[in-house]
Each structure stands twice: as C-alpha cells, then as structure tokens.
Design a protein around this motif. Structure first.
Motif, PDB file in Angstrom:
ATOM      1  N   SER A   1       0.832  -1.203   0.000  1.00 35.35           N
ATOM      2  CA  SER A   1       0.000   0.000   0.000  1.00 35.35           C
ATOM      3  C   SER A   1       0.862   1.246   0.000  1.00 35.35           C
ATOM      4  O   SER A   1       2.046   1.210   0.320  1.00 35.35           O
ATOM      5  N   LEU A   2       0.228   2.324  -0.349  1.00 34.94           N
ATOM      6  CA  LEU A   2       0.846   3.634  -0.277  1.00 34.94           C
ATOM      7  C   LEU A   2       0.452   4.214   1.078  1.00 34.94           C
ATOM      8  O   LEU A   2      -0.704   4.133   1.481  1.00 34.94           O
ATOM      9  N   MET A   3       1.416   4.753   1.811  1.00 32.41           N
ATOM     10  CA  MET A   3       1.136   5.311   3.128  1.00 32.41           C
ATOM     11  C   MET A   3       0.270   6.556   2.969  1.00 32.41           C
ATOM     12  O   MET A   3       0.526   7.384   2.103  1.00 32.41           O
ATOM     13  N   SER A   4      -0.731   6.683   3.818  1.00 31.66           N
ATOM     14  CA  SER A   4      -1.665   7.804   3.681  1.00 31.66           C
ATOM     15  C   SER A   4      -1.040   9.146   4.051  1.00 31.66           C
ATOM     16  O   SER A   4      -1.448  10.179   3.546  1.00 31.66           O
ATOM     17  N   ASP A   5      -0.032   9.139   4.912  1.00 31.79           N
ATOM     18  CA  ASP A   5       0.544  10.401   5.374  1.00 31.79           C
ATOM     19  C   ASP A   5       1.887  10.743   4.728  1.00 31.79           C
ATOM     20  O   ASP A   5       2.555  11.675   5.156  1.00 31.79           O
ATOM     21  N   SER A   6       2.295   9.989   3.714  1.00 35.63           N
ATOM     22  CA  SER A   6       3.568  10.267   3.062  1.00 35.63           C
ATOM     23  C   SER A   6       3.573   9.648   1.661  1.00 35.63           C
ATOM     24  O   SER A   6       2.703   8.857   1.343  1.00 35.63           O
ATOM     25  N   PRO A   7       4.589   9.961   0.849  1.00 36.19           N
ATOM     26  CA  PRO A   7       4.666   9.385  -0.497  1.00 36.19           C
ATOM     27  C   PRO A   7       5.366   8.019  -0.501  1.00 36.19           C
ATOM     28  O   PRO A   7       5.872   7.588  -1.524  1.00 36.19           O
TER      29      PRO A   7
ATOM     30  N   GLU B   1       9.122   0.762   2.136  1.00 34.75           N
ATOM     31  CA  GLU B   1       9.778   0.768   0.834  1.00 34.75           C
ATOM     32  C   GLU B   1      10.203   2.132   0.337  1.00 34.75           C
ATOM     33  O   GLU B   1      10.538   2.269  -0.815  1.00 34.75           O
ATOM     34  N   GLY B   2      10.157   3.128   1.149  1.00 37.47           N
ATOM     35  CA  GLY B   2      10.550   4.441   0.652  1.00 37.47           C
ATOM     36  C   GLY B   2       9.568   4.914  -0.397  1.00 37.47           C
ATOM     37  O   GLY B   2       8.427   4.484  -0.429  1.00 37.47           O
TER      38      GLY B   2
ATOM     39  N   GLY C   1       7.439   5.100  -3.534  1.00 37.25           N
ATOM     40  CA  GLY C   1       6.961   4.083  -4.444  1.00 37.25           C
ATOM     41  C   GLY C   1       5.465   4.207  -4.633  1.00 37.25           C
ATOM     42  O   GLY C   1       4.875   5.246  -4.357  1.00 37.25           O
ATOM     43  N   THR C   2       4.862   3.139  -5.100  1.00 36.63           N
ATOM     44  CA  THR C   2       3.423   3.101  -5.321  1.00 36.63           C
ATOM     45  C   THR C   2       2.841   1.907  -4.586  1.00 36.63           C
ATOM     46  O   THR C   2       3.571   1.009  -4.156  1.00 36.63           O
ATOM     47  N   ALA C   3       1.526   1.870  -4.477  1.00 34.81           N
ATOM     48  CA  ALA C   3       0.873   0.713  -3.873  1.00 34.81           C
ATOM     49  C   ALA C   3       1.192  -0.548  -4.686  1.00 34.81           C
ATOM     50  O   ALA C   3       1.426  -1.618  -4.129  1.00 34.81           O
ATOM     51  N   PHE C   4       1.238  -0.418  -6.003  1.00 37.30           N
ATOM     52  CA  PHE C   4       1.568  -1.555  -6.866  1.00 37.30           C
ATOM     53  C   PHE C   4       2.965  -2.079  -6.552  1.00 37.30           C
ATOM     54  O   PHE C   4       3.165  -3.287  -6.402  1.00 37.30           O
ATOM     55  N   TYR C   5       3.922  -1.191  -6.420  1.00 37.11           N
ATOM     56  CA  TYR C   5       5.285  -1.614  -6.085  1.00 37.11           C
ATOM     57  C   TYR C   5       5.297  -2.292  -4.711  1.00 37.11           C
ATOM     58  O   TYR C   5       5.986  -3.290  -4.517  1.00 37.11           O
ATOM     59  N   GLY C   6       4.530  -1.767  -3.779  1.00 36.05           N
ATOM     60  CA  GLY C   6       4.436  -2.399  -2.460  1.00 36.05           C
ATOM     61  C   GLY C   6       3.918  -3.824  -2.552  1.00 36.05           C
ATOM     62  O   GLY C   6       4.389  -4.726  -1.852  1.00 36.05           O
ATOM     63  N   LYS C   7       2.946  -4.073  -3.437  1.00 37.44           N
ATOM     64  CA  LYS C   7       2.408  -5.428  -3.612  1.00 37.44           C
ATOM     65  C   LYS C   7       3.475  -6.369  -4.176  1.00 37.44           C
ATOM     66  O   LYS C   7       3.587  -7.519  -3.757  1.00 37.44           O
TER      67      LYS C   7
END
Length: 130
Positions: A51-57, A74-75, A77-83
C-alpha cells in the motif's frame, strides 16, 4: 534435495462481480474457495499486501502467515510496487524455510503484481521461484 514446484493460479473457479455483490457474500465465497482449493491442514497460506502510506509518499509491503509476519517499508513508491515487494518478500522467506512446509500458497489481491513477479526476467526471481 527435494524439488519444489510452483504454479500460478489467477482464476479461483468462478466469475463474480464485486460491484453487484454484498461484501459479506464476497467474504463467504472467498473463504469457501480457500477451504476447497487450499485447505489449511495441507497448505501454508501467506497473505500479502502492499500500500501507499496515507501520510507520506512512501509505499509499504506486508506478509502474514503462520510461519512469519513482516512489514517492509519501501521508501518512495506506489501501492503496486508495495504489492510486488510483499510477494517477493514472501518468496524469499519461503526459500529460507523449505523444510517447514510441503505446500504454500501466496494470496494477493493484485493479478498484475503476481504476473510481474512470476514473469520477471531478474535472475534472482527465477532462483527464488525455483
């Protein structure tokens, strides 16, 4: 050395429209399919999500199973990259614990992320999948 095989199943047996189906019915169907295709006594089930963190990029990845549980920041990134990171982390953990299970299934809510990991040309990915 015991050979470990893997397969990719992107079809759980029936077509369901999430748009027109109550969430409680979707949950019931998902549990029924899991119990039929991947009974807990035979399969190690690994739940993954990114997921993408709600309070940061920043993106994050999470894995949960009876054998391990991880959260990987993960620094940027995107939610897709997190998956993708979540699925790869699960594969690496399985590789380190081959003697503790006979069958494992990685569950993800992203067909594209599963395909990206399975068909990645990165040699490390092929070693982990093998």
């Amino acid at each position: 050395m015991k050979l470990k095989l893997f397969r990719i199943n992107l079809n759980l047996g029936q077509k369901i429209s999430k748009h027109n189906t109550e969430p409680s019915i979707l949950r019931g169907l998902a549990l029924e399919i899991l119990n039929v295709l991947y009974p807990e006594q035979e399969w190690l089930r690994i739940l993954t999500d990114g997921s993408l963190m709600s309070d940061s990029p920043n993106a994050g990845a999470g894995d949960f199973s009876k054998m391990f549980s991880f959260y990987v920041p993960e620094g940027q990134g995107t939610a897709f990259y997190g998956k993708i990171v979540a699925i790869r982390t699960a594969l690496y953990q399985l590789q380190c614990q081959l003697e503790k299970f006979t069958r494992a299934v990685i569950l993800s809510d992203s067909r594209v992320a599963l395909l990206a990991v399975a068909y990645d040309n990165n040699p490390i990915t092929h070693v982990v999948l093998d």
